[in-house]
Design a protein around this motif. Structure first.
Motif, mmCIF file in Angstrom:
data_model
loop_
_atom_site.group_PDB
_atom_site.id
_atom_site.type_symbol
_atom_site.label_atom_id
_atom_site.label_comp_id
_atom_site.label_asym_id
_atom_site.label_seq_id
_atom_site.Cartn_x
_atom_site.Cartn_y
_atom_site.Cartn_z
ATOM 1 N N THR A 384 -27.955 19.660 29.499
ATOM 2 C CA THR A 384 -28.954 19.683 30.582
ATOM 3 C C THR A 384 -30.054 18.654 30.382
ATOM 4 O O THR A 384 -30.564 18.092 31.349
ATOM 5 C CB THR A 384 -29.587 21.073 30.664
ATOM 6 O OG1 THR A 384 -30.160 21.406 29.388
ATOM 7 C CG2 THR A 384 -28.531 22.118 31.048
ATOM 8 N N GLU A 385 -30.420 18.396 29.102
ATOM 9 C CA GLU A 385 -31.586 17.536 28.857
ATOM 10 C C GLU A 385 -31.250 16.462 27.830
ATOM 11 O O GLU A 385 -30.252 16.525 27.128
ATOM 12 C CB GLU A 385 -32.772 18.381 28.348
ATOM 13 C CG GLU A 385 -33.271 19.405 29.352
ATOM 14 C CD GLU A 385 -34.454 20.168 28.796
ATOM 15 O OE1 GLU A 385 -34.998 19.722 27.762
ATOM 16 O OE2 GLU A 385 -34.814 21.197 29.367
ATOM 17 N N THR A 386 -32.182 15.494 27.770
ATOM 18 C CA THR A 386 -32.093 14.414 26.806
ATOM 19 C C THR A 386 -33.390 14.373 26.020
ATOM 20 O O THR A 386 -34.484 14.367 26.618
ATOM 21 C CB THR A 386 -31.875 13.051 27.491
ATOM 22 O OG1 THR A 386 -30.661 13.123 28.260
ATOM 23 C CG2 THR A 386 -31.761 11.952 26.479
ATOM 24 N N TYR A 387 -33.299 14.388 24.698
ATOM 25 C CA TYR A 387 -34.478 14.394 23.838
ATOM 26 C C TYR A 387 -34.559 13.076 23.063
ATOM 27 O O TYR A 387 -33.543 12.496 22.687
ATOM 28 C CB TYR A 387 -34.415 15.565 22.829
ATOM 29 C CG TYR A 387 -34.361 16.925 23.480
ATOM 30 C CD1 TYR A 387 -35.538 17.580 23.850
ATOM 31 C CD2 TYR A 387 -33.135 17.561 23.688
ATOM 32 C CE1 TYR A 387 -35.476 18.844 24.439
ATOM 33 C CE2 TYR A 387 -33.064 18.811 24.270
ATOM 34 C CZ TYR A 387 -34.242 19.448 24.633
ATOM 35 O OH TYR A 387 -34.183 20.684 25.204
ATOM 36 N N ILE A 388 -35.762 12.631 22.799
ATOM 37 C CA ILE A 388 -36.016 11.473 21.916
ATOM 38 C C ILE A 388 -36.666 12.021 20.663
ATOM 39 O O ILE A 388 -37.763 12.615 20.711
ATOM 40 C CB ILE A 388 -36.924 10.444 22.584
ATOM 41 C CG1 ILE A 388 -36.229 9.870 23.817
ATOM 42 C CG2 ILE A 388 -37.286 9.335 21.612
ATOM 43 C CD1 ILE A 388 -37.096 8.910 24.614
ATOM 44 N N LYS A 389 -35.997 11.840 19.557
ATOM 45 C CA LYS A 389 -36.422 12.472 18.308
ATOM 46 C C LYS A 389 -36.723 11.386 17.273
ATOM 47 O O LYS A 389 -35.924 10.471 17.075
ATOM 48 C CB LYS A 389 -35.312 13.386 17.795
ATOM 49 C CG LYS A 389 -35.614 14.033 16.454
ATOM 50 C CD LYS A 389 -34.386 14.780 15.925
ATOM 51 C CE LYS A 389 -34.659 15.335 14.531
ATOM 52 N NZ LYS A 389 -33.470 15.990 13.970
ATOM 53 N N PRO A 390 -37.864 11.490 16.611
ATOM 54 C CA PRO A 390 -38.122 10.536 15.505
ATOM 55 C C PRO A 390 -37.208 10.848 14.325
ATOM 56 O O PRO A 390 -36.758 11.977 14.158
ATOM 57 C CB PRO A 390 -39.597 10.764 15.164
ATOM 58 C CG PRO A 390 -39.883 12.157 15.610
ATOM 59 C CD PRO A 390 -39.010 12.410 16.815
#
Length: 1881
Positions: A384-390
């Motif tokens: 459902t979603e897209t995350y940007i993770k360090p």
């Protein structure tokens, strides 16, 4: 025979050793079954007890005989096992410096870690076309075998090169490709082979790196398919790569480097075009400094960068693309320097404006912020979603490294793809050869995913290898039709199943990679659960749960599971890739990532097929919505498995060839062999498996002939049958009782392992027993002979000794007797001498003593005497005194007494007187007294008389004395007076004497002073003289020293100058030869290009459907001998004539330009003699007027002569016509009226009549020539009697000019000048129309001015010229008279019969020569030398005349016979024709004179032909001439003489166009013939001989003094007069050089197949060399089979060459050069093969070679060619043969070898010593120390490092001038040549 029976005393075995792997030992006693211990002695002398395994009781492996050690093929060894293989490789590698060895179908290559001179083009040429077993093992032999099988079997080939890193795989593959490129060449002009080779530096720079084991290790596998067309020439190539080691881009271990391209970039950072890359030292970048070893010794990275860029350019990668590649590589380096800073434990950041990242972004053309963001973050996508993770710092670093690896991998794939595009060809590929350069089996301390894939690939290759070896074994057995059983060999299919089967290691790995939380640990547990205890090949380490062990075919390998999943996934963050794809400034970067799955993967492979280059792209399946491409991405393991399957399919569809590379040590030491490492690799690469498979069957194979030849010594005479096969069977059944140990095939005998060693042992024992028996017999014979000689010598010595002793005894007796005698006399002498000495001493003593005593006595007596005197006087005085007193007393007393007595007496007397008796007594006394008194008176009377006489004499004397005294008194008186006068004079003299004494005293004092001064001066002078003498002596010594020094210096300088002169001379000769060789090579290249041009021209003509009309003419203004390029024109003058007529007038000017230039040059020469000739013409006019007046006085006579000549001409013409008609009718009658049998072409009558017809035709031609001569005479006579009306015209001077022409050549020049003048008068305007600017007119005017200046000089020559003309005129007149007289005599002789005619001619000639001799004898009376030379020339001339007369006599007889037949036939025809002729016709026709003799024509040695017949001449004389018939039946060089005589006639006519056309057509014709039949030796030899003869004729008759020395006067008259053909001579010389080179190539092609077989392989001396056991590879047998070339074949071929050249009349010097070249080829090819064949380097082969060379030298002696230099060309071969035979042990032997082998290079000497192989056990090998000694002694020798001789070298050829003694006017043209259109002049 049982194997245990071979373990006897002195048998050698191999025992295991922890250090050396295997050690050699010797049995001290025989082994008996049941023994548990073997008594052994090691090589170092130590005794050892070797315990056998009680379970297996396996005996240690036996060692092969020394004769088999060092074999080219390991399968040739009798005992096939690991120690034998290891030892054989070690001996070849260490002792013989041989890095290649066959092992069945495998080539084992050991890396020498040293550059060896065995890969040059000469080596390639040596291996080209050879069978694989004929030469020593080499990578070129494998490549040649693959190339040959591809062409022969029409099947694709593969060369599989494997081995561990540092073993030399890449170099081997590179050399294989170089071989294909060199041998096959390119099918197009694109130089595909150069591009194939140029791909190597590119792939090495981007795919190779330095490792701890190798400085240039390939970190990827590649398979290169080299494509060939139907003619098997390279047309293209294709490359597939496998498993690039991407991890090396970001990490390097200690002492290792990254890929070479990075260091090349850093080394070239200073270049201007690289400034924008902002590079620096390699130590600055993180990706290049981790290994700590940025520099490789001996490698210049900057230079390598230049090579890489050049290779990219050659492969079509433009400069812009190259700079793009370098930008990407530089960006990778800067990306490695990007650093991350901790923000917290789960995140990180990049410092703002970080320089490395800024540079990276600038180079890549991307945004800094965007790239910095995605390096520290990642995107996670869910449903459902897209995350940007360090990400953490560690993950960021891993992501950075993954990005760098991905960029580099894509760049690598892009470069490979472009290389393939550059190598791709549009031509259809017919076949290919694939070269697989792939990593070998690897095992390290830590083994990861890369090692797993590598070992997996090696398992597949090993399986394919095993199956192929097994298949070959089966094929061999089936081919030979022998029963075979299934050979048990190691099948590694279970190991392959463990890796690639379902639920195998790769499947479980891929499955774990798909798991969301998959890790290396869980994967390891799955492996343990699936395979542990279920598969015997899978194990788990005891102390680790993160590793597993696989039992590979080579060894057990433990793999660490850590990193497997990551490397298999090969994960790269998609966001980083998108950033790079978004680059708009850098177009190359998006190409790398554009549709990655559609781009052809470098690991993909095409299915095997005929056209592998037409590859299809692999399309991915359509992605479903919502899925990323990452889900469909194949893992690395899956990709590798698929590509490996495709590779195996390709290899299975080809014929494989295997190269196994071995790394001898881990320290890269040259020629150092580590047994442990070598054994590991031998086990890993499958060599031992090959040995095991071979040993399981029948590894040793012999042909029946070879077996018979080798083991003939084991057979008895009755065993030898006519059938070799049956003989071998019978013998083997007796020798080997176990029939399972061998099998009989169709052509070979198959032996199991060890049987050949057993046979060798039996053979050696037999030979040893035979040797012992021979030695015993010979030693017994020698000892008996020695005993007989010793006995005979002893008897002789005894005889001589006894005689000597007897002589010595006799001598002793004589000496003893003599000694006694000598002793007697000596003793007597000694005693006498002693006695004498004693006596003398005694006497001396006595004399002294007596003297002394006498003197004493004398003194005493003297004293006594004196005393007595004194006493006497004293006593006398006293006595006197006493006496006087006494006397007085006595007297007184007496007186008293006497008185008393007297008184008494008186008394008595008185008494007695009275008595008578007393008177008687008194009377007796008185008588006596009276008688005494009487006697006394007589005596006194006598005395008185004597006294009286004396008195008288005294008186006389007195008187005389008195007179004398009286005279003396008178004289004294006078003297007294004189004395008085003298006294006065004495007084005066005394005064003078006093004065003189005073002066004398003064003089004496002066004299004394002078003497003192003189003494002083003398002393000083003597001192000065002595000093001067000393100085003089010193100066003399210095002078002598200086003279000696000067002499020495002069001698040294002279020697140095002579040496320098010799060296300079040699250097000049070498330079001359080099220059000549370069020039001739250029000619050869020009000839090749010319042939290529002609071929292309022919191809174009064939391709053209309709040929274009007309021809393109060459501008005739070009000089006819400007260049040989004009000779390629195909058009002839006759063909060009109509075209020339149709051309407009504007085009005619250039056509006539060369003619006019030549005429203008002629004008320049003629103007110089204008004035002198004009004056001469004026003078001749007066003589002509006088001659005219004389002619007018006798016109009737002249008219009668003219009338007679006219009648004779008409008569001959009518006779000519009549003969022609008769012959035509005769021929017609013969063909029409006769039957077919009679007139058939083969009938005798037909042949006779045809011969008659030919002879009559020749007779008609002669008559025609006579008619033409008569016509010319009539014309000249008419011109002579014409009145001279106009003096201005040149008619009056015509007769005079003809006279001048007869007298001298200047008249001909004048006539040419007149004709030219008339021509110039007709068209004066042509001078200005020659060219546009009128340059030629200005030149002409300048020449006229120069002529005016020369007129004054010509005036001075006028008088001398006139005098010379007068003398010549007189000579001409005398010659005319002599000619008339000769003609009269000749006419008289013609009327005589032939025999009398010959005698009369000889008599006349002898008379003439006698008169001439008398004349010249008078002429040369004062000069005997000239007369002697004249006599010699006269004798030669007489001999020549005699020979000519004999030849003419034979010709006349032959013609007479023919004329009789013709006359008879013609007479019969005339009788038949006369019946049909009317009487009027008979009267009108002139009567044919029958008996009038015809004068012989004086030919001038020229041949005339018409212009239109030139092509016919070239066709009949050159193009269609058969050399065989001409060489046998005609004089040598006849075509050359005919052509030159035609040139002479054109020169005589002053027709330069004709000369040029004829020479051009001749040269083109010869080239056509040689192009058409250039492979026929007879044709090439024939035209080489004729071209040289033509060249010599042009020189001989050129008129140059240097070439006219050997000419006869008649030949000098035939010299060319108008044209200088020196440039054409150069063109002909170049043509001769080309023909010579073609001749050399022809004979080389003929001799090449014979040389090796005849000189090396064939046993000329039977039985000297034995055949050694052979391996799997075919070896050329030395047994002379049917069709095999032998030395006799070579000699027969040499005889054929020599006889052909002699028949063709080739110059002797040229024959010597050809023979020298042939012998050089024989020597070079033989030596090259010797240097490349270990089986030929033995003592017996050296004897064979020397015998063969002696036969060749004998051939040279038979042909008188020893001085040709041919023997010297064989010197290297002779020395090589001697080197094989000399002793090779001590330092003295080394010194002898160094001095003997001066014609061999150091490399060749060392190579022969390394290759030296004993054929029998009695020979010894060359020690390594001895070879080192040789190398040490030869280290200062400066010679070529090249190993092989250049067999293609052609010595520069020269054509020494060889004049011909043949007179041109005597040459007859045979009718067989078909040159009837040519007439003799």
């Amino acid at each position: 025979m049982a194997a245990s029976e071979l373990y006897t005393k002195y048998a050698r075995v191999w025992i295991p050793d922890p250090e050396e792997v295997w050690k050699s030992a010797e049995l001290l006693k025989d082994y008996k079954p049941g023994d548990k211990v073997l008594q052994l002695r090691l090589e170092e002398g130590k005794d050892l007890e070797y315990c056998l395994d009680p379970k297996t009781k396996e005996l240690p492996p036996l060692r092969n005989p020394d004769i088999l050690v060092g074999e080219n093929d390991l399968t040739a060894l009798s005992y096939l096992h690991e120690p034998a293989v290891l030892h054989n490789l070690k001996v070849r590698f260490i002792d013989s410096k041989l890095i290649y060895t066959y092992c069945g179908i495998v080539l084992v290559a050991i890396n020498p870690y040293e550059q060896l001179p065995i890969y040059g083009e000469d080596i390639i040429n040596a291996y080209s076309g050879q069978n694989m077993g004929d030469m020593d093992p080499h990578i070129f032999a494998v490549a040649e075998e693959a190339y040959k099988q591809m062409a022969r079997d029409e099947r694709n080939q593969s060369i599989i090169v494997s081995g561990e890193s540092g073993a030399g795989k890449t170099v081997s593959a590179k050399y294989a490709m170089r071989y294909f490129a060199t041998v096959s060449g390119s099918a197009s002009e694109a130089n595909v082979e150069e591009k194939v080779l140029a791909s190597n530096p590119i792939m090495e720079s981007i795919g190779n790196a330095k490792t701890t084991r190798n400085d240039n290790s390939s970190r990827f596998g590649k398979y290169i398919e080299i494509g060939f067309d139907k003619r098997y020439r390279i047309i293209g190539a294709n490359m597939r790569t496998y498993l690039l080691e991407k991890s090396r881009v970001v990490f390097q271990a200690e002492e290792e480097r990254n890929y070479h391209i990075f260091y090349q970039l850093c080394a070239s950072a200073a270049l201007p075009e690289f400034k924008t890359l902002r590079l620096g030292n390699a130590d600055y970048f993180h990706y290049t400094k981790q290994g700590g070893s940025p520099v490789i010794d001996g490698v210049d990275d900057a230079k390598e960068m230049v090579n890489t860029r050049q290779a990219c350019t050659l492969l079509g990668i433009s400069d812009s693309y190259q700079m793009g590649i370098f930008r990407i590589l530089a960006g990778i380096l800067h990306l490695g320097n990007v650093e991350f800073a901790y923000r917290d434990s789960d995140s990180c950041t990049i410092p703002p404006k970080h320089d490395p990242l800024t540079i990276f972004c600038d180079l890549m053309g991307v945004e800094y912020e965007e790239m910095a963001h995605w390096l520290c973050h990642r995107k996670l996508a869910t449903a459902t979603e897209t995350y940007i993770k360090p990400i953490s710092k560690l993950h960021a670093i891993n992501a950075r490294d993954a990005l760098a690896k991905h960029i580099y991998a894509n760049l690598f794939n892009w470069i490979v793809d472009h290389v393939n595009k550059a190598l791709h060809s549009t031509v259809k590929q017919h076949s290919f050869i694939g070269v697989l350069d792939i990593y070998g089996f690897e095992t390290f301390e830590i083994n990861s995913f890369e090692q797993f894939c590598i070992n997996y690939a090696n398992e597949k290759l090993q399986q394919q290898f095993n199956m192929h070896v097994f298949k070959l074994e089966q094929e061999e057995y089936m081919k030979e039709q022998i029963p075979w059983t299934l050979i048990d060999f190691y099948d590694n299919q279970p190991c392959i199943n463990l890796i690639e089967a379902k639920m195998g290691i790769l499947d479980l790995l891929d499955e774990e990679c798909k798991m969301p939380k998959g890790s290396d640990d869980t994967w390891a547990q799955k492996l343990y659960n699936t395979h542990l205890n279920k598969c015997a090949l899978f194990e788990k380490p005891r102390l680790s749960n993160k590793a597993f062990i696989i039992k590979h075919f080579a060894d057990k390998v433990e793999y660490q599971c850590e990193g497997f999943l990551e490397k298999n996934k090969d994960t790269v963050y998609e966001e980083q890739i998108k950033v790079l794809k978004s680059s708009k400034k850098f177009k190359l970067l998006p190409e790398l990532f554009q549709d990655e799955e559609k781009v052809l993967s470098p690991t993909s492979a095409t299915p095997s097929g005929r056209v592998p280059l037409s590859r299809t792209t692999v399309k991915p399946a359509k992605a479903r919505p919502g899925q990323t491409s990452k889900e469909h991405k194949k893992t690395v393991g899956h990709q590798f498995r698929n590509s490996l399957h495709l590779l195996m399919e390709t290899l299975n569809a080809t014929t494989p060839h295997y190269v196994r590379c071995i790394k001898p040590n881990d320290f890269k030491f040259p020629f150092t062999f580590d047994e442990k490492r070598a054994v590991q690799q031998l086990r890993a690469c499958g060599v031992l498996e090959t040995i095991r498979i071979s040993a399981a069957g029948f590894p040793s194979r012999w042909t029946y002939q070879e077996f018979f030849s080798r083991y003939r010594v084991l057979m008895k005479q009755r065993d030898v049958l006519g059938d070799r096969k049956q003989t071998c069977k019978n013998v083997l059944e007796k020798l080997i009782l176990d029939k399972d140990k061998y099998q009989f095939g169709k052509t070979k005998i198959f032996f199991r392992a060890g049987q050949v060693a057993y046979l060798e042992k039996i053979r050696a024992d037999k030979l040893r027993a035979a040797c012992i028996r021979i030695q015993k017999t010979i030693r017994g014979w020698l000892m008996r002979r020695k005993y007989v000689r010793m006995r005979k010598a002893a008897i002789t010595i005894q005889r001589y000794v006894r005689g000597y002793q007897a002589r010595c005894y006799a001598k002793f007796l004589r000496r003893t007797r003599a000694a006694i005698t000598i002793q007697k006399f000596h003793r007597m002498y000694v005693v006498r001498k002693r006695y004498q000495c004693m006596r003398d001493a005694t006497i001396a003593l006595q004399a002294l003593l007596r003297g002394y005593m006498a003197r004493n006595k004398y003194q005493m007596m003297l004293r006594e005497h004196k005393s007595i005197i004194i006493q006497k006087h004293v006593r006398g005085w006293l006595a006197r005194v006493h006496y006087h007193r006494t006397l007085k007393a006595i007297v007184y007393l007496q007186c008293c007494y006497r008185r008393m007595m007297a008184k008494r007496e008186l008394k008595k007397l008185k008494i007695e007187a009275r008595s008578v008796e007393r008177y008687k007594k008194l009377h007796i006394g008185l008588e006596n007294k009276i008688m005494q008194l009487q006697r006394k008176i007589d005596e006194q009377n006598k005395e008185y008389k004597s006294l009286l006489e004396k008195l008288n004499s005294l008186e006389i004397t007195y008187s005389t004395e008195t007179e004398r005294l009286r005279s003396d008194v008178e004289r004294l008186r006078m003297s007294e007076e004189e004395a008085k006068n003298a006294t006065n004079r004495v007084l005066s003299l005394q005064e003078e004497i006093a004065k003189l004494r005073k002066e004398l005293h003064q003089t004496q004092s002066e004299k004394k002073t002078i003497e003192e001064w003189a003494d002083k001066y003398k002393h000083e002078t003597e001192q000065l003289v002595s000093e001067l003498k000393d100085q003089n002596t010193l100066l003399k010594t210095e002078k002598e020293e200086l003279n000696r020094r000067i002499h020495d210096q002069a001698k040294e300088i002279t020697e140095a100058m002579e040496k320098k002169l010799v060296e300079e001379t040699k250097q000049l000769e070498l330079d001359l030869n080099d220059e000549r060789l370069r020039y001739q090579n250029l000619l050869n290249e020009f000839s090749r290009l010319e042939e290529r041009y002609d071929d292309l021209k022919d191809e174009m003509n064939l391709m053209a459907s309709i040929p274009k009309p007309g021809h393109k003419r060459t501008d005739s203004t070009h000089s006819s001998n400007e260049s040989e390029y004009t000779f390629s024109s195909e058009i002839t003058e006759a063909e060009d004539l109509p075209l020339r007529m149709e051309e407009p007038s504007e085009k005619k000017a250039p056509l006539d330009m060369s003619l006019f230039l030549k005429l203008q040059k002629r004008v320049t020469e003629l103007e110089q003699e204008k004035q002198s000739l004009q004056d001469e013409l004026d003078r001749k006019e007066e003589q002509a007027l006088r001659a005219k007046a004389k002619e007018e006085e006798r016109p009737p006579i002249r008219g009668a002569e003219l009338e007679y000549e006219s009648l004779k001409r008409q008569e001959l013409e009518s006779e000519n016509k009549k003969l022609k008609n008769e012959l035509n009718e005769l021929q017609k009658a013969l063909t029409e009226t006769r039957s077919p049998e009679v007139t058939a072409p083969g009938a005798p009558a037909y042949r006779v009549l045809l011969d008659q017809l030919t002879s009559v035709s020749e007779e008609l031609e002669v008559r025609k020539e006579e008619v033409l001569i008569l016509r010319s005479q009539l014309v000249s006579q008419k011109e002579a009697i014409q009145p001279k009306e106009d003096k201005d015209t040149m008619t009056d001077s015509t007769i005079l000019l003809e006279d001048v022409q007869k007298m001298k050549d200047k008249g001909e020049i004048a006539q040419a000048y007149i004709g030219l003048k008339e021509t110039n008068r007709q068209s004066p305007q042509d001078y200005h129309m020659l060219n546009e600017d009128g340059e030629l007119w200005l030149v002409y005017e300048g020449l006229k001015q120069a002529n005016r200046l020369l007129e004054s000089q010509l005036q001075s020559q006028k008088k001398s010229h006139e005098n010379e003309l007068e003398s010549l005129r007189g000579e001409i007149q005398s010659l005319k008279e002599e000619n008339n007289r000769q003609q009269q005599l000749l006419a008289q002789n013609l009327q005589l019969p032939p025999e009398a005619r010959i005698e009369a001619s000889l008599q006349h000639e002898i008379t003439r020569l006698t008169n001439e001799n008398l004349f010249y004898e008078e002429l040369y009376a004062d000069d005997p030398k000239k007369y002697q030379s004249y006599r010699i020339s006269l004798y030669k001339r007489m001999i020549d005349l005699m020979e000519q007369l004999e030849k003419q006599d034979k010709t006349v007889r032959k013609l007479k016979k023919q004329l009789k037949v013709f006359a008879k036939k013609i007479g019969e025809l005339e009788v038949g024709q006369m019946e049909n002729i009317s009487p009027g016709q008979i009267i009108d026709e002139p009567i044919r004179p029958v008996n009038i003799p015809r004068k012989e024509k004086d030919f001038q040695g020229m041949l005339e032909y018409k212009k239109e017949d030139e092509q016919k001449l070239v066709k009949n004389l050159i193009l269609e001439l058969k050399p065989r018939g001409v060489a046998v039946n005609l004089i040598p060089g006849l075509p050359a003489y005919i052509l030159f005589m035609c040139v002479r006639h054109a020169d005589y006519l002053n027709d330069d166009q004709k000369v040029r056309s004829l020479l051009t057509s001749t040269i083109n014709g010869i080239k056509k013939v040689l192009k058409k039949r250039g492979d026929d030796f007879e044709t090439v030899s024939f035209w080489l001989s004729n071209t040289c003869r033509f060249l010599h004729c042009l020189k001989q008759y050129s008129g140059e003094e240097g070439f006219m020395k050997h000419n006869t006067p008649r030949q000098n008259e035939h010299c060319l007069t108008n044209f200088d053909l020196a440039e054409y001579r150069q063109v002909l010389s170049d043509l001769a050089i080309q023909i010579y080179q073609q001749l050399v190539r022809v004979l080389e092609n003929i001799l090449q197949p014979m040389i090796v077989s005849g000189m090396l392989e064939h046993e000329t001396i039977q039985g000297v060399s034995g055949v050694k056991p052979t391996g799997l590879r075919k070896r050329t047998s030395s047994i002379a089979d049917e069709g095999t070339y032998t030395l006799d074949s070579i000699i027969r071929q040499l005889n054929s060459f020599h006889s052909v050249m002699c028949q063709h009349g080739m110059d002797p010097e040229l024959i010597k050069q050809v023979v020298k070249q042939m012998f050089y080829i024989i020597g070079a090819v033989t030596l090259n093969n010797l240097l490349l064949r270990k089986d030929m380097c033995s003592w017996s082969k050296g004897m064979q070679i020397r015998y063969n060379v002696s036969q060749l030298e004998e051939w040279l002696r038979d042909k008188n060619l020893m001085n040709s230099g041919a023997k010297e060309t064989l010197e290297p071969l002779i020395q090589a043969a001697q080197l094989l035979q000399v002793k090779k042990k001590t330092d003295e032997d080394a010194e002898a070898i160094c001095s003997m082998c001066n014609a061999l290079t150091t490399a060749q000497i060392v190579k022969v010593l390394n290759l030296y192989t004993p054929v029998n056990e009695f020979e010894e090998r060359v020690l390594v120390s001895f070879i080192r000694t040789i190398q040490l002694r030869l280290r200062d020798r400066k010679d070529s490092p090249q190993l092989l001789m250049d067999a293609k070298h052609i010595f520069p050829v020269t054509f020494p001038f060889n004049p011909s003694s043949l007179a041109l006017e005597t040459i007859q043209i045979p009718a067989s040549l078909g040159l009837g259109f040519i007439s003799r002049v």
